[in-house]
Design a protein around this motif. Structure first.
Motif, short mmCIF file in Angstrom:
data_model
loop_
_atom_site.label_atom_id
_atom_site.label_comp_id
_atom_site.label_asym_id
_atom_site.label_seq_id
_atom_site.Cartn_x
_atom_site.Cartn_y
_atom_site.Cartn_z
N ARG A 33 16.37 47.64 -45.78
CA ARG A 33 17.30 46.77 -46.51
C ARG A 33 16.56 45.68 -47.28
O ARG A 33 17.03 45.23 -48.32
N ALA A 34 15.46 45.23 -46.76
CA ALA A 34 14.69 44.15 -47.41
C ALA A 34 13.40 44.72 -47.96
O ALA A 34 12.68 45.47 -47.28
N TRP A 47 4.36 46.86 -52.74
CA TRP A 47 5.81 46.64 -52.70
C TRP A 47 6.42 47.70 -51.80
O TRP A 47 6.21 48.88 -51.98
N GLY A 48 7.11 47.24 -50.77
CA GLY A 48 7.68 48.18 -49.83
C GLY A 48 8.71 47.56 -48.95
O GLY A 48 9.08 46.38 -49.08
N TYR A 101 7.11 49.48 -44.30
CA TYR A 101 7.71 50.51 -43.44
C TYR A 101 7.99 51.75 -44.27
O TYR A 101 8.35 51.67 -45.45
N ASP A 102 7.81 52.92 -43.61
CA ASP A 102 8.06 54.19 -44.28
C ASP A 102 9.52 54.55 -44.07
O ASP A 102 9.93 54.98 -42.99
N VAL A 103 10.32 54.34 -45.09
CA VAL A 103 11.77 54.58 -44.99
C VAL A 103 12.09 55.90 -45.70
O VAL A 103 11.71 56.09 -46.86
N LYS A 104 12.77 56.81 -44.98
CA LYS A 104 13.12 58.09 -45.58
C LYS A 104 14.23 57.90 -46.60
O LYS A 104 15.17 57.17 -46.37
#
Length: 1216
Positions: free
Chosen positions: A1091-1092, A1083-1084, A1100-1103
């Motif tokens: 946003r999704a 799950w990511g 994706y690696d989101v800070k």
């Protein structure tokens, strides 16, 4: 009541009162009542059965305990048999008026009369009689005639019923025959009484056979007359072996499956003897259990033994314990369950309790099944073992074996049906020939002539480019250039095969210096249409340009092929008729070496010889005539050197069927020279019987190194086992002019000699290479003869390995039995047995006094059995108990018994310790018995038949075991039916395709052979339908037998029609590398902005907290779920997913990755990454999905894994 009942009761009353209580009353078992009247219920009418033949007969015991009595007019003992539920033994001095007394009744007081039908035993209530047993082996038996009996040969024509027979056995005590309504009791118990009471009787329970004591009781039944009496006596002598052998005091409990089955049978027999119309066997058994039970509904070991004692059956504590385990319990046995299982038919039990499925498992998921399997190829249902684990065993069955077979050696040579020359020396001094569908290059042992095979040499390499019978071979005599590569003379061979179901015939040209296992020897392949059928003769032109091939169509079309261009230069009709009409083809070797000699070749065969020449660019044939000489079959031909006085003309010589040699000048025979004897007649390829005469002919040259002079010699080999060396240096063949003395080829077989089939010559060693009709390859010189490769002289039917020496095997070929050493690759010894052998077997243990010599059992096609000593093959025993023939023969693991399967539909059991005396016969099959196997404890035999029936037998009693033997461990597994081998059959099989099967000693592999000439290797167990396997060609027709060696390192298969024996090495492969871990959905973030969110392989690696997006995750690889092996970096660049930076796969939004895409890499989902294997199976190992990606450029199916290029399918057909 009806008339029939009234008449029956009147007869019983008359019979019961016949004696009036006096001494003339017939002995027998009566149920209750006075001794002479109808006071109580009765059990049966007197039949005189059980009367002591010596005169002493005691009265029977009462129904529930009264002591029986009777007169004793004779000198014998007066003890009578006991009653149903008690009664001590009768006394001989008892007065006749004493009668019988029931418990609780006063003497002389009559009990209440019950219905007569309650005591009468009907025919189906009677226990099944066993055949009489004979006294021990080697003891004298005297049949004592009872008083008043009419023996066979008298005036009476009817068998006398109810006559007891006393067997007197010296040193073993009397063996008395007793009859009675209560059935046979195997061991007498009590002090002198033949029967004992149950509830407190002084006689005690009778003992089972083998439980101790010297007295054995048998129910003889009606006395047989004439031939029936003789047959009964023989049956008694055969069947008494094992029973008497076990009747020694202090016998240990029999805890084998067969022993427990016998205990169950005795309980059933005792219940059957005691049941009535008011109380069946189950009710009676439960009543017995309740009498010893404390009310819990189950019994202990001791209580079970007490119950058996009430039934008159002896059972020890260890036997009870083992029986509890057999029924699935440990220390307490619910007797309701026991009674149901014991007295319910096994088929009904399984139908009530087990699920049913049809056929073998289709996949591993379907193998999660425990129950009954109905296979269309087996008439009897199959059952999964109780310890069946589909996650392990079924998964193994779904994989290719982690071993493969590598062809090591082929024994034999085609001296059977090849009509042309088929044995050659190549330029390296190796022998080139063929067997079945394999081209063979044999390297002889190093050393001087006559030295033993040691060091290098005595090995073979093979050409495996054919799929069916090779029928013709030749060697190219000249140096040729093929595709820019030069090949010296006598290094290139050509072989032609017959047409198969899949394709037409074809010819292969190959390099003899390289084997198919070492490289790629094939240089050219020419396919032909199916109408050509095959080839009977091949020959290269002297310059190596043309290859002549004679087809086996009805016209025997002759093809002249420019083989390097793969182009036909010409063709013509060779001879009309059923093939083979043409026996060979021979080019003129002097063409091109002499200016006046033009290219030409000969074709010859059945009553013809033709010369082919090229005229105006076309090849044409001219018939050669014999003139005044008789025209015969021409078996060989050669061109003599050009004559000086003849202007370079070459004479033609031809070997004829009667041994003469015809000399032709031009197109006419000018003379006949006697050479060889015509030899014995032989069956030709087309089926007719004829003389073979001169089959081998070879023109040779030898240059003197000192003077440089060239001498030419014509070698001829005939059916008289003689090789003649003719001096033809001047181009003439003259009678009596030889270049050396004749060479006689010696044969070891007393009834046949060596008929020469092919010849070649090695001028460097001055030796002659000979191929014979006994399929041996040998070298012959002056005062020297050595067999290099041994073969069989007829169809090979079976093979068996020594149980301890892994390098020793035995085969049977018609009347000859051979012993082979597979390590030295030679034949050790052979013998002629005098009948057509069909089955062979080694004893499981040494049977001679030296403790090293095993026995070899040989079964014949007409039922003969001979036992040979392993060391000398001396026969030590012969017998014949079958009319239709022995199909299989095997010793038990303890070597005390031997079983012989026959085409008479039965299996004979022989006692080895009693001098191979037949002791049992297992009857029940309805067709020819094909194979047999012994259980590990030597108590059970399983067998399969030609009508696809699998049965199991008790070897000690000869009776069929109706209970499925799914948990029985068999020492060998060679039958073609059964749960562990139900996946060996190919799709569309009718159950007759597989001819033989063998399981390895470790139990992990199965090897089979079939009618298609294939040897297949499976994993064991093999339970999946058409299971994955490795298939090996080589045999040209049906393969008759195949076996593993004792150490599982060697497999030997024998062909039927091809007379060949193939030796394979079992090579273990390196374990396949574990599959790379599949990517895991996590799950990511689905977009860089975060946003999704959702399930994805590449989040994706989101800070967090307002941090910017860092693109796809660059974290360390995650550990896989299996084995802790790290999976590959799940980046799109590595996996080739679309939309990844640098992958060239396009935008992510334009081509979203499906959630289940897995490893489907390729142009559809991006071209930047390497192509995945997509589930491709590895060829030389177990099936392994190659999921590695990114190993090479786009579209590469295999990555950097060179081993994957084999690309073998699940059902591999491999080269050797």
């Amino acid at each position: 009541m009806g008339d029939s009942t009234r008449a029956r009761m009147a007869g019983l009353v008359k019979a019961a009162n016949a004696g009036g209580g006096g001494g003339d009353r017939a002995g027998g078992n009566y149920v209750g009542g006075y001794g002479g009247g109808l006071g109580g219920t009765w059990g049966k009418a007197p039949t005189n059965r059980g009367i002591d033949p010596r005169g002493g007969a005691g009265g029977g015991a009462g129904a529930f305990g009264g002591a029986g009595a009777g007169p004793s007019p004779g000198p014998g003992p007066g003890a009578g048999p006991g009653g149903d539920f008690g009664g001590g033994g009768g006394a001989s001095a008892r007065p006749p008026s004493a009668g019988r007394q029931r418990p609780g009744s006063a003497v002389g007081q009559r009990d209440k009369i019950r219905s007569g039908s309650s005591g009468v035993k009907s025919a189906w209530d009677m226990p099944q009689r066993e055949l009489p047993k004979a006294p021990p082996f080697g003891t004298a038996v005297k049949l004592v005639k009872p008083p008043g009996a009419t023996m066979a040969g008298g005036k009476s024509t009817k068998p006398l019923t109810g006559i007891g027979m006393d067997f007197k056995a010296t040193g073993r005590g009397a063996m008395e025959a007793v009859g009675g309504a209560t059935g046979t009791q195997r061991m007498g118990g009590g002090g002198g009484a033949a029967g004992g009471g149950i509830f407190g009787s002084p006689g005690g329970p009778p003992r089972r056979a083998g439980a101790g004591g010297g007295m054995v009781s048998y129910d003889t039944g009606p006395m047989r007359m004439g031939r029936a009496a003789v047959a009964a006596e023989e049956a008694a002598q055969r069947m008494g072996d094992i029973t008497i052998e076990e009747s020694e005091p202090g016998r240990a409990p029999d805890l084998t499956d067969a022993g427990l089955a016998m205990l169950e049978d005795q309980i059933r027999d005792s219940l059957r003897a005691r049941r009535s119309v008011y109380e069946d066997s189950k009710t009676l058994l439960l009543k017995m259990f309740k009498s010893v039970d404390d009310g819990s509904g189950d019994v202990s070991w001791e209580e079970f033994c007490q119950m058996c004692a009430l039934l008159g059956v002896e059972c020890s504590i260890p036997e009870a314990q083992k029986l509890f385990e057999r029924f699935g319990f440990k220390d307490r046995l619910p007797y309701n369950r026991f009674a149901h299982v014991l007295l319910t038919q096994p088929s009904r039990q399984l139908a009530e309790e087990m699920p049913i499925r049809a056929g073998p498992f289709k996949d591993v998921g379907a193998a999660n099944f425990h129950g009954k399997i109905k296979d269309k190829r087996c008439r009897k249902p199959l059952y999964t073992p109780t310890n069946w684990d589909p996650s392990v065993d079924a998964a193994r069955s779904a994989e290719l074996p982690n071993s493969r077979l590598v062809l090591q050696f082929v024994y034999g040579y085609n001296g059977k049906d090849s009509t042309a020359q088929n044995l050659f020396y190549n330029a390296l001094g190796q022998m080139v020939y063929f067997v079945a569908g394999v081209g063979i290059v044999y390297t002889p042992p190093t050393g001087d002539a006559g030295s033993a095979a040691a060091g290098a040499g005595h090995c073979q390499h093979f050409f495996l480019g054919h799929t069916d019978d090779i029928k013709a071979m030749t060697l190219c005599p000249a140096e040729v250039d093929v595709a820019g590569k030069k090949f010296p003379g006598r290094t290139i061979a050509a072989t032609g095969q017959v047409s198969s179901h899949e394709e037409g015939p074809y010819i292969c040209v190959w390099d003899t210096r390289v084997g198919s296992q070492q490289g790629e020897p094939e240089l050219m392949r020419r396919d032909f249409k199916k109408e050509d059928r095959g080839f009977c003769a091949l020959a290269f032109s002297p310059d190596g340009v043309f290859l002549t091939a004679v087809a086996t169509d009805n016209s025997h079309t002759v093809y002249i092929i420019d083989w390097r261009r793969n182009k036909i230069d010409g063709s013509g009709k060779g001879q009309m008729g059923d093939p083979p009409q043409v026996y060979g083809v021979e080019w003129n070797p002097h063409a091109g070496r002499h200016p006046n000699v033009q290219p030409a070749f000969l074709t010859f065969g059945k009553k013809h010889i033709k010369m082919w020449t090229r005229e105006n660019g076309n090849w044409a044939a001219k018939q050669l005539t014999t003139g005044r000489l008789d025209m015969q079959n021409v078996h060989s031909a050669a061109w003599l050197p050009p004559r000086q006085e003849g202007g370079g003309e070459c004479l033609v010589v031809a070997g004829m069927a009667d041994g003469q040699i015809y000399v032709f000048r031009g197109t006419t025979a000018i003379k006949s020279i006697p050479g060889h004897a015509k030899g014995p007649q032989a069956i030709q390829v087309d089926g007719h019987v004829a003389y073979t005469g001169v089959r081998g002919m070879r023109l040779t040259e030898k240059r003197d190194p000192a003077t440089g002079d060239v001498s030419r010699m014509l070698l001829t080999g005939g059916a008289d086992s003689t090789i003649l060396r003719w001096d033809v240096t001047d181009g003439q063949l003259a009678e009596g002019r030889f270049a050396g003395p004749p060479l006689v080829v010696r044969s070891s077989l007393p009834d046949r000699g060596h008929c020469i089939r092919s010849l070649d010559y090695d001028p460097a060693r001055d030796t002659v290479l000979v191929g014979t009709n006994q399929c041996d390859v040998m070298e012959v010189a002056d005062n020297y003869q050595k067999v290099l490769v041994y073969g069989h002289c007829d169809d090979v039917w079976t093979v068996a390995f020594h149980p301890r020496l892994a390098n020793r095997a035995v085969t049977a070929s018609e009347k000859v039995v051979y012993v082979w050493n597979t390590e030295e690759r030679s034949m050790e010894r052979f013998t002629v047995v005098g009948f057509a052998a069909r089955a062979v077997a080694f004893s499981s243990a040494p049977l001679e006094a030296d403790k090293t010599t095993h026995h070899i059992a040989v079964g014949g096609a007409k039922g003969d059995i001979v036992i040979l000593l392993e060391s000398t093959l001396k026969p030590v025993h012969k017998c014949k108990d079958s009319r239709e023939g022995v199909t299989d023969i095997k010793y038990s693991p303890d070597s005390r018994l031997m079983a012989a399967a026959t085409a008479d539909t039965w299996i004979d059991i022989y006692s080895v310790v009693k001098g191979y005396q037949r002791v049992q016969r297992c009857t029940g099959h309805s067709s020819t018995v094909r194979g047999i196997d012994w259980s590990v404890d030597s108590s059970i035999v399983q067998s399969d038949s030609a009508d696809m029936e699998l049965l199991v037998w008790n070897a000690r009693t000869g009776k069929q075991i109706p209970i499925p033997s799914r948990d029985t461990q068999f020492a060998t597994y060679t039958v073609r039916l059964g749960f562990p081998v139900m996946g060996i059959w190919p799709d569309g099989s009718d159950g007759t395709d597989v001819n033989a099967l063998s399981r390895s000693a470790r139990g992990d592999l199965i090897v089979t052979c079939d009618d298609d000439g294939l040897v297949k290797l499976f994993n064991c167990p093999c339970v999946l339908d058409d299971a994955p396997h490795r298939a090996y060609r080589g045999h040209s027709s049906h393969v008759m037998g195949v076996r593993f060696s004792a150490d599982d390192r060697t497999v030997v298969s024998v062909g039927g029609y091809d007379w060949g024996m193939f030796q394979f090495a079992v090579v273990d492969l390196e374990p396949a590398a574990p599959e790379p871990a599949a990517p895991q959905k996590v799950w990511g973030a689905l977009d860089p902005e975060g946003r999704a969110y959702g399930w994805t392989y590449t989040p994706y690696d989101v800070k967090p907290a307002g941090g910017g997006a860092a693109g796809p995750s660059g974290a360390a690889p995650r550990a896989s779920a299996s084995g802790g092996i790290p999976s590959r970096e799940p980046s799109t660049a590595a996996a080739g997913y679309p939309g990844a930076p640098g992958s060239g796969g396009g935008s992510r939004s334009a081509s979203p990755l499906p959630p289940d895409a897995g490893y489907a890499a390729g142009p559809e989902y991006g071209a930047g990454g390497g192509g995945g294997a997509g589930g491709r199976l590895v060829g030389n190992a177990a099936p392994t999905r190659m999921h590695e990606t990114g190993a090479s450029g786009a579209g590469d199916d295999f990555g950097d894994y060179p081993e994957d290029t084999a690309g073998l399918e699940v059902n591999d057909e491999e080269e050797f």
